[in-house]
Design a protein around this motif. Structure first.
Motif, mmCIF file in Angstrom:
data_model
loop_
_atom_site.group_PDB
_atom_site.id
_atom_site.type_symbol
_atom_site.label_atom_id
_atom_site.label_comp_id
_atom_site.label_asym_id
_atom_site.label_seq_id
_atom_site.Cartn_x
_atom_site.Cartn_y
_atom_site.Cartn_z
ATOM 1 N N ILE A 47 0.691 -1.167 -0.130
ATOM 2 C CA ILE A 47 0.015 -0.166 -0.067
ATOM 3 C C ILE A 47 0.805 1.412 0.096
ATOM 4 O O ILE A 47 0.525 2.118 -0.893
ATOM 5 N N ASN A 48 1.659 1.249 0.723
ATOM 6 C CA ASN A 48 3.287 2.404 0.950
ATOM 7 C C ASN A 48 4.591 2.447 -0.026
ATOM 8 O O ASN A 48 4.752 3.151 -0.010
ATOM 9 N N SER A 49 4.636 0.914 -0.844
ATOM 10 C CA SER A 49 5.135 1.188 -1.285
ATOM 11 C C SER A 49 5.798 0.691 -3.391
ATOM 12 O O SER A 49 5.182 -0.940 -3.177
ATOM 13 N N GLY A 50 5.764 1.373 -4.458
ATOM 14 C CA GLY A 50 5.493 1.026 -5.137
ATOM 15 C C GLY A 50 6.325 -0.248 -5.522
ATOM 16 O O GLY A 50 6.182 -1.324 -5.984
ATOM 17 N N LYS A 51 8.010 -0.397 -5.009
ATOM 18 C CA LYS A 51 8.687 -1.280 -5.264
ATOM 19 C C LYS A 51 7.666 -2.655 -4.802
ATOM 20 O O LYS A 51 8.399 -4.138 -5.848
ATOM 21 N N ILE A 52 7.263 -2.643 -3.123
ATOM 22 C CA ILE A 52 6.357 -3.988 -3.013
ATOM 23 C C ILE A 52 5.427 -4.034 -4.228
ATOM 24 O O ILE A 52 5.401 -5.626 -4.238
ATOM 25 N N HIS A 84 0.376 4.185 -7.192
ATOM 26 C CA HIS A 84 2.060 4.374 -6.986
ATOM 27 C C HIS A 84 2.455 5.455 -8.181
ATOM 28 O O HIS A 84 3.122 6.286 -7.946
ATOM 29 N N THR A 85 2.212 5.434 -9.715
ATOM 30 C CA THR A 85 2.087 6.189 -10.789
ATOM 31 C C THR A 85 2.176 7.353 -10.918
ATOM 32 O O THR A 85 0.513 8.175 -10.334
ATOM 33 N N PRO A 88 -0.640 10.258 -15.283
ATOM 34 C CA PRO A 88 -2.542 10.277 -14.909
ATOM 35 C C PRO A 88 -3.000 9.277 -16.045
ATOM 36 O O PRO A 88 -3.854 8.389 -15.833
ATOM 37 N N TYR A 89 -2.981 8.829 -17.462
ATOM 38 C CA TYR A 89 -2.983 7.624 -18.414
ATOM 39 C C TYR A 89 -2.657 7.089 -17.830
ATOM 40 O O TYR A 89 -3.022 5.440 -17.541
ATOM 41 N N PHE A 90 -1.479 5.809 -17.097
ATOM 42 C CA PHE A 90 -1.347 5.140 -15.978
ATOM 43 C C PHE A 90 -1.945 4.834 -15.086
ATOM 44 O O PHE A 90 -2.106 4.061 -14.850
ATOM 45 N N LYS A 91 -2.372 5.678 -14.748
ATOM 46 C CA LYS A 91 -3.284 5.585 -13.240
ATOM 47 C C LYS A 91 -4.507 5.203 -13.974
ATOM 48 O O LYS A 91 -4.773 3.924 -13.287
ATOM 49 N N ILE A 92 -4.975 5.631 -14.999
ATOM 50 C CA ILE A 92 -6.922 5.331 -15.579
ATOM 51 C C ILE A 92 -5.849 3.637 -16.360
ATOM 52 O O ILE A 92 -7.062 2.672 -16.250
ATOM 53 N N LYS A 93 -5.022 3.488 -16.636
ATOM 54 C CA LYS A 93 -4.759 1.741 -17.607
ATOM 55 C C LYS A 93 -4.718 1.176 -16.109
ATOM 56 O O LYS A 93 -5.210 -0.263 -16.570
ATOM 57 N N TYR A 94 -4.409 1.484 -14.861
ATOM 58 C CA TYR A 94 -3.878 0.430 -14.180
ATOM 59 C C TYR A 94 -5.385 0.155 -13.853
ATOM 60 O O TYR A 94 -5.642 -0.662 -13.343
#
Length: 188
Positions: A47-52, A84-85, A88-94
């Motif tokens: 939740i708090n780590s993009g790497k994990i 984590h990104t 905005p494009y990738f936020k919507i994509k994910y």
């Protein structure tokens, strides 16, 4: 600090596919079922780590025959990738990918409270104006129905308590549902 994070990720990856039943003396070469307790702990850290998030997503994505529950975890991780990104494009994509993967997971096991809880928690936390909140009522009602039946699927007592507390804290329950959930919580 960086060394510690790498150590945690490597250890968690190794534990992820360790057999759940440690009492069995035989060693299996075909371990394909990940340890759900480890996944749950890593998911909280993600939740708090993009790497994990990325590491867990890659590891679970490598599973050949994913169960509905693993698909639910994958969908949750896709939503966390959106968190984590910065793009905005990738936020919507994910988020779109998460929505599709959740649909697959729920179709595969429609009465699994853990899958329903993951989708509920994602939809609860996504801003409403994005339109990703269409399953909140159905998921809440299904979770409560399964709690009434004491059908927890793969969820243990700690997870069931977490689910109930989250529903209560979400302020999305009716007064009658709030009462039921409080009774369930008291009985655990």
């Amino acid at each position: 600090m960086l060394f510690k994070l790498k150590y945690i990720l490597i250890t968690a990856t190794l534990l992820l596919f360790a057999p759940v039943n440690q009492g069995n003396a035989t060693v299996r070469d075909d371990i394909t079922e990940p340890n759900l307790h480890v996944i749950r702990k890593l998911l909280v850290s993600a939740i708090n780590s993009g790497k994990i998030t990325d590491s867990l997503y890659r590891n679970l994505g490598a599973i050949k025959n994913r169960t509905a529950l693993i698909n639910g975890y994958m969908a949750t991780l896709e939503a966390l990738k959106a968190k984590h990104t910065w793009n905005p494009y990738f936020k919507i994509k994910y988020l779109n990918n998460a929505e599709k993967t959740f649909k697959t997971a729920v179709t595969g096991d429609p009465h699994n409270i853990e899958i329903r809880f993951m989708r509920f928690s994602v939809e609860h936390n996504v801003p409403g104006f994005l339109g990703y909140t269409k399953n909140l009522v159905a998921d809440r009602e299904e979770i409560i129905t399964q709690l009434d039946r004491k059908h927890y699927s793969s969820a243990d007592a700690a997870l069931v308590k977490t689910i109930i507390n989250f529903l209560l804290d979400s302020k999305r329950c009716t007064p009658a549902e709030h009462g039921k959930l409080s009774q369930h919580l008291a009985s655990l």
